[in-house]
Design a protein around this motif. Structure first.
Motif, PDB file in Angstrom:
ATOM      1  N   LYS A 508       0.870  -1.184   0.000  1.00 27.89           N
ATOM      2  CA  LYS A 508       0.000   0.000   0.000  1.00 27.89           C
ATOM      3  C   LYS A 508       0.906   1.233   0.000  1.00 27.89           C
ATOM      4  N   ILE A 509       0.925   1.899  -1.140  1.00 27.10           N
ATOM      5  CA  ILE A 509       1.836   3.049  -1.302  1.00 27.10           C
ATOM      6  C   ILE A 509       1.188   4.295  -0.705  1.00 27.10           C
ATOM      7  N   ILE A 510       1.962   5.002   0.154  1.00 26.93           N
ATOM      8  CA  ILE A 510       1.507   6.251   0.780  1.00 26.93           C
ATOM      9  C   ILE A 510       2.492   7.363   0.362  1.00 26.93           C
ATOM     10  N   LYS A 511       1.943   8.470  -0.124  1.00 27.06           N
ATOM     11  CA  LYS A 511       2.763   9.648  -0.430  1.00 27.06           C
ATOM     12  C   LYS A 511       2.512  10.711   0.636  1.00 27.06           C
ATOM     13  N   VAL A 512       3.603  11.250   1.176  1.00 19.05           N
ATOM     14  CA  VAL A 512       3.525  12.287   2.209  1.00 19.05           C
ATOM     15  C   VAL A 512       4.102  13.584   1.617  1.00 19.05           C
ATOM     16  N   GLN A 513       3.247  14.579   1.499  1.00 19.70           N
ATOM     17  CA  GLN A 513       3.664  15.896   0.976  1.00 19.70           C
ATOM     18  C   GLN A 513       3.869  16.843   2.161  1.00 19.70           C
ATOM     19  N   VAL A 514       5.078  17.355   2.291  1.00 19.52           N
ATOM     20  CA  VAL A 514       5.398  18.287   3.385  1.00 19.52           C
ATOM     21  C   VAL A 514       4.984  19.693   2.949  1.00 19.52           C
ATOM     22  N   LEU A 515       4.204  20.354   3.794  1.00 15.36           N
ATOM     23  CA  LEU A 515       3.748  21.722   3.518  1.00 15.36           C
ATOM     24  C   LEU A 515       4.717  22.716   4.154  1.00 15.36           C
ATOM     25  N   ASP A 516       5.008  23.749   3.412  1.00 15.53           N
ATOM     26  CA  ASP A 516       5.994  24.741   3.868  1.00 15.53           C
ATOM     27  C   ASP A 516       5.388  25.670   4.906  1.00 15.53           C
ATOM     28  N   ASP A 517       6.184  26.045   5.934  1.00 14.49           N
ATOM     29  CA  ASP A 517       5.850  27.071   6.916  1.00 14.49           C
ATOM     30  C   ASP A 517       6.928  28.137   6.858  1.00 14.49           C
ATOM     31  N   ASN A 518       6.601  29.339   7.352  1.00 10.86           N
ATOM     32  CA  ASN A 518       7.569  30.450   7.343  1.00 10.86           C
ATOM     33  C   ASN A 518       8.519  30.279   8.519  1.00 10.86           C
ATOM     34  N   ASP A 519       9.422  29.332   8.382  1.00  8.63           N
ATOM     35  CA  ASP A 519      10.354  29.027   9.461  1.00  8.63           C
ATOM     36  C   ASP A 519      11.780  29.429   9.139  1.00  8.63           C
ATOM     37  N   ASN A 520      11.964  30.146   8.051  1.00 20.03           N
ATOM     38  CA  ASN A 520      13.308  30.592   7.658  1.00 20.03           C
ATOM     39  C   ASN A 520      13.304  32.102   7.438  1.00 20.03           C
ATOM     40  N   SER A 521      14.278  32.752   8.012  1.00 25.40           N
ATOM     41  CA  SER A 521      14.464  34.186   7.778  1.00 25.40           C
ATOM     42  C   SER A 521      15.311  34.388   6.535  1.00 25.40           C
ATOM     43  N   PRO A 522      15.130  35.521   5.878  1.00 32.13           N
ATOM     44  CA  PRO A 522      16.021  35.809   4.744  1.00 32.13           C
ATOM     45  C   PRO A 522      17.477  35.850   5.199  1.00 32.13           C
ATOM     46  N   VAL A 523      18.349  35.463   4.343  1.00 34.60           N
ATOM     47  CA  VAL A 523      19.785  35.426   4.655  1.00 34.60           C
ATOM     48  C   VAL A 523      20.531  36.251   3.604  1.00 34.60           C
ATOM     49  N   PHE A 524      21.251  37.273   4.069  1.00 34.93           N
ATOM     50  CA  PHE A 524      22.086  38.070   3.168  1.00 34.93           C
ATOM     51  C   PHE A 524      23.310  37.259   2.766  1.00 34.93           C
ATOM     52  N   SER A 525      23.741  37.473   1.540  1.00 36.00           N
ATOM     53  CA  SER A 525      24.955  36.797   1.082  1.00 36.00           C
ATOM     54  C   SER A 525      26.180  37.300   1.838  1.00 36.00           C
ATOM     55  N   GLN A 526      26.108  38.549   2.362  1.00 37.63           N
ATOM     56  CA  GLN A 526      27.175  39.113   3.170  1.00 37.63           C
ATOM     57  C   GLN A 526      26.533  39.885   4.325  1.00 37.63           C
ATOM     58  N   GLN A 527      27.040  39.670   5.523  1.00 38.16           N
ATOM     59  CA  GLN A 527      26.531  40.426   6.659  1.00 38.16           C
ATOM     60  C   GLN A 527      27.101  41.835   6.690  1.00 38.16           C
ATOM     61  N   LEU A 528      28.325  41.997   6.204  1.00 34.51           N
ATOM     62  CA  LEU A 528      28.952  43.319   6.090  1.00 34.51           C
ATOM     63  C   LEU A 528      29.209  43.580   4.624  1.00 34.51           C
ATOM     64  N   ILE A 529      28.511  44.558   4.093  1.00 31.28           N
ATOM     65  CA  ILE A 529      28.624  44.891   2.664  1.00 31.28           C
ATOM     66  C   ILE A 529      29.483  46.134   2.562  1.00 31.28           C
ATOM     67  N   GLU A 530      30.716  45.957   2.126  1.00 35.97           N
ATOM     68  CA  GLU A 530      31.665  47.066   2.038  1.00 35.97           C
ATOM     69  C   GLU A 530      31.684  47.575   0.600  1.00 35.97           C
TER      70      GLU A 530
END
Length: 940
Positions: A508-530
């Motif tokens: 008996k095949i069961i497919k489980v689809q994971v639903l996304d939640d807002n659990d990630n903050s945006p991430v800058f490629s650089q924390q200090l932009i010179e």
């Protein structure tokens, strides 16, 4: 008539009776008349015929001339001579200008044609103008062509052809006796200067594949050629006809040529559905010009093919315990046609028994055969399924499917799911933030025959667990073992496997689809932009493009950008793109570094954000010139200042940084005397300065920075030399100590005798001169007095008989210098006598060293002496002494003391007034300069 044709109305010829030239013009008005056919007899008969009508006709005032020329001729090409073609008279064969009054030709019309021609007002010659004639532009309504080239050629007919392009001119011929209005018509001939051109670059034509040979199809976009006649489009051809096409051209009544595509062979869309070639249009010019376009010939489909199966029979085997919906077989037929012509449907033949139809379902669109009923013990073990492939207007294609059913003695285990989580069509949806041990579903495992033991396990990867649910038998719970992470994996596929002791398995095949939640903050490629940017940037200059990523999906992963509260207002950050700009010019000298925060915010709920720091360094440009603290510097330096001594410091700054702010100083003028320390700005003189040679110096100091290009500025330096008392007075008169002056005894007291004149090169108090007599010799030396200010020597008392002789006055000339006055001395020799009888005797006396007692000490300079103090200073010691010696005769001694004091006071006063500084003199002076007046010398 050369390049023209003259037309004159017949009745008006009578006025030219008797004029041979008129006869020639009149005959030319008949198009069929040939000059070679005109005999003298014809001429006489013609004159006799028209003679009686001369009273009823008037002189012709209207004439028409026709010319023709090619379009595009350069300026100055002769079109025709009106005077010649009108056969106007000349002055005995001379030039027209010799006629009195002379002929004149004037354009009476002011239309379009005037700008293309130039008319000579005297000769009547008509030439082309600088504006090139464009036949197509002039006759655009007739679709005429334009060409450059050719020469003026006369028309072969008396009037233009219907397709002619005409320039119309009205010319007035004056004076009155030759007056006429000439109608000039110029026909513009076409030249082949335009290539055929198709209105569209790509022509598409559709031909049915069953089109018979010699089928003609009109090409709807024929080529256009602005040229006319044979210069227009004449023929068409195909660059590649593929052996099945050719072209033909048909011309309609209006002369338009239309190309037709002719089918020369059999077409089959299933073999080739499209032909791409090039259609070429060619005109009839010399050389011919061509134009081309891409011709795509599409072969349209007709229903000339029927469905076909690749096989005639399929053999299939299934188990008797197969579940409903089990796939049995798939039949597939093909049709080479297109669209609706290739549409295929599937159906059972009428020969298929109803029992087989009920057991096996056939999808009429896809041809898929599935098990639609449960196989029981009474069902046949072999089924012959005849399937038809049906096409429009075709005989069906046939395929036979033989299905063999294998009888199974036991039934497999059953797996019955009961979902707890949200499930849709076998897919379970779980949020990624669900806690551990979140239940997904219950599974009931059983044996239909209830004879065998059934086991169950979970197959597949993922954070899931299938465990028996106590205290019930054959009940299993599916749950999570770890938190799910959408960003790691979005879909899991697992199987619940049940098997009995006989080895039968059920999945008996069961497919489980994971639903996304807002659990990630945006991430800058650089924390200090010179960043760095040059100052004086253009407004709205691009700085950088911020980039932040959010691992969440959908709106939760959409990032917007914002400036932090500490960001200056003239920085802008695009909310969507993250482009950071600065709206104004930055000035490094005003602020060199900027540091502020930026935020990246996602669109989830609640939103999540992250912060980065932007550090901007404003790079220096050489935009500031060196700046002196003062534009004018003034330095006061005492003269005789030692060489290379420090005169002063020139302060200069440059707001730029680094090499741009490095400043070098140099003396623009006076570099042979002054030098400046480039680093410290110390101004020095190479030599000692003498105020008497030059009292002030004006220098220009240039400051140059180290930028590229360098900037500079200048400042004015004024050096004022302060006077030092380094020059004693210089006696100019008398010029020698050996000179003398004759003084007559009869000279009245108070009379000026002579003067001592001196100058001082110094200035101020150092140049203020005082004169005094410090030594006397003579019979009565007190007879002479000197003015301390002017140096004038005057006679104080009358001269007596005993006063005759040589007087020698030692005069001291002193300045008021500080700290030590300087002086010079000069000997003034006065000879009191009536005459000079023995000069050698006087000169011998002068040569002797004079025995003169110095009357005074080194004087203390005082311009305004105070008499009362001097009296007090002189009298006090005397009074004390007299009071000690003679206490008894106080009255007598006091009187005598007062007398002596007053006497000494007056003498001291005279002495103080004579305080001056002296300089020795050289040279001689004339004894007769008795009348020399004193001079005022002002030291500048």
């Amino acid at each position: 008539a050369g390049g023209s044709r003259l037309r004159v109305p017949g009745p008006s010829l009578a006025v030219l009776w008797g004029h041979a030239r008129w006869v020639e013009v009149a005959l030319l008005s008949f198009p069929n008349a040939s000059p070679s056919l005109i005999s003298p007899q014809h001429l006489i008969l013609f004159l006799l015929f028209v003679g009686p009508f001369n009273c009823f006709a008037s002189y012709s005032r209207a004439t028409e001339l026709f010319y023709s020329l090619n379009e595009g001729l350069p300026a100055g090409v002769l079109i025709g001579s009106l005077a010649r073609d009108l056969r106007l008279p000349t002055a005995d064969g001379q030039h027209l200008s010799a006629l009195q009054p002379p002929l004149s030709f004037t354009l009476a019309s002011r239309g379009l044609g005037e700008q293309y021609v130039r008319l000579d007002n005297r000769s009547g010659e008509l030439h082309t103008s600088a504006l090139e004639i464009d036949r197509e532009a002039l006759c655009v309504e007739n679709n005429e062509a334009t060409v450059i080239g050719g020469a003026a050629v006369a028309s072969s007919s008396s009037s233009p052809s219907p397709e002619s392009c005409l320039l119309l001119l009205d010319v007035l011929v004056l004076p009155q006796e030759y007056f006429r209005l000439v109608k000039v018509k110029i026909a513009i001939r076409d030249v082949n200067d335009n290539a055929p051109r198709f209105p569209v670059p790509h022509i598409r034509l559709s031909v049915p594949e069953n089109a018979p040979v010699n089928t003609r199809l009109a090409i709807e976009h024929p080529a256009l050629d602005p040229d006319m006649g044979t210069n227009g489009v004449q023929t068409y051809r195909l660059r590649d006809n593929y052996g099945v096409f050719t072209l033909d051209v048909e011309e309609n009544e209006s002369g338009e040529r239309t190309p037709y595509l002719i089918v020369m062979g059999d077409l089959d869309r299933e073999v080739r559905e499209e032909y791409v070639t090039v259609i070429v249009a060619e005109d009839g010019g010399t050389p011919p010009l061509v134009g081309s376009a891409t011709l795509t010939i599409g072969i349209s489909d007709i229903n000339d093919n029927c469905p076909q199966f690749n096989d005639t029979q399929l053999n299939v085997t299934i188990y008797g315990n197969s579940t409903l919906g089990t796939h049995v077989a798939t039949v597939h037929a093909t049709d080479m046609d297109l669209g609706s012509n290739a549409q295929i449907t599937y159906s059972y033949s009428q020969k298929v028994p109803q029992a087989s139809r009920d057991l096996f379902h056939l999808d009429e669109s896809t041809g898929v055969i599935t098990l639609s009923n449960k196989v029981d013990g009474d069902s046949p073990r072999l089924h012959r399924l005849i399937v038809l492939g049906n096409g429009p207007g075709c005989i069906p294609a046939v395929i036979t499917v033989l299905v063999t059913i294998i009888k199974v003695m036991m039934r497999p285990p059953e797996v019955v799911p009961r979902f707890i989580a949200n499930e849709v069509e076998g897919v379970v949806y779980l949020k990624e933030l669900e806690p551990v041990n979140t239940p997904i579903a219950f599974f009931t495992i059983k044996d239909p025959d209830e004879k065998y033991k059934v086991n169950c396990y979970l197959d597949g990867d993922g954070p899931f667990r299938l465990s028996p649910y106590k205290p019930y038998n054959n009940e299993y719970l599916l749950e999570t073992t770890k938190p799910l992470d959408y960003e790691t994996q979005q879909l899991y596929e697992i199987s619940v496997v049940a098997w009995n002791s006989e080895g039968f398995h059920v999945n008996k095949i069961i497919k489980v689809q994971v639903l996304d939640d807002n659990d990630n903050s945006p991430v800058f490629s650089q924390q200090l932009i010179e960043l760095s940017i040059e100052e004086n940037n253009v407004p709205n200059a691009f700085l950088t493009k911020l980039h932040a990523t959010d691992a969440d999906s959908g709106e939760r992963g959409e990032v917007s950008y914002f400036l932090g509260p500490d960001a200056p207002s003239y920085f802008s950050l695009d909310k969507t793109t993250g482009v950071l700009t600065v709206s104004t010019q930055l000035d490094r000298e005003e602020k060199e570094k900027y540091r502020y925060t930026v935020k990246a915010v996602d669109s989830g709920y609640p939103p999540r954000e992250s912060i980065a720091t932007v550090a901007i360094t404003v790079l220096d440009k050489n935009d500031n010139s060196p700046r002196f603290i003062n534009k004018d510097f003034s330095f006061f330096v005492p003269e005789n200042f030692p060489g290379f001594g420090e005169i002063g410091v020139i302060s200069v700054t440059d707001a730029d940084a680094g090499q741009n702010g490095w400043v070098a100083l140099s003396v623009v003028n006076g570099s042979d005397i002054f030098v400046i320390d480039t680093g410290k700005g110390v101004l020095r003189a190479k030599v000692s300065l003498d105020r008497e040679q030059q009292s002030s110096y004006v220098l220009w100091i240039e400051a140059v920075d180290g930028g590229d290009p360098a900037l500079s500025s200048t400042a004015k330096i004024t050096i004022l030399l302060l006077d030092i008392n380094d020059n004693p007075p210089l006696v100019l008169f008398p010029q020698s100590n050996m000179s003398y002056l004759l003084v007559l005894p009869s000279t009245l007291p108070g009379s000026p005798i002579t003067e001592v004149y001196a100058v001082d090169k110094d200035t101020g108090m150092n140049a203020v001169i005082a004169y005094s007599i410090i030594g006397r010799r003579g019979p009565r030396p007190e007879s002479f007095r000197i003015d301390p200010k002017t140096g004038n020597i005057t006679l104080e008392e009358s001269l007596m008989q005993n006063d005759y002789g040589l007087y020698r006055l030692l005069v001291k000339v002193s300045d008021h210098g500080y700290p030590e006055p300087l002086h010079s001395t000069v000997m003034v020799n006065l000879f009191v006598n009536d005459t000079v009888s023995n000069e050698s005797y006087i000169e011998s006396l002068l040569k002797k060293e004079p025995d003169i007692n110095i009357e005074e000490k080194q004087p203390q300079i005082s311009i305004e002496p105070t008499h009362k103090k001097m009296e007090s200073a002189s009298c006090t010691p005397t009074l004390v002494a007299l009071s000690i010696i003679s206490l008894g005769s106080i009255t007598l001694v006091t009187g005598m003391g007062i007398y002596i004091c007053l006497r000494k006071g007056r003498k001291r006063h005279r002495t103080d007034e004579n305080l001056e500084v002296q300089i020795p003199l050289n040279g001689r002076i004339s004894l007769h300069m008795l009348e020399k007046k004193p001079m005022e010398i002002s030291n500048i």
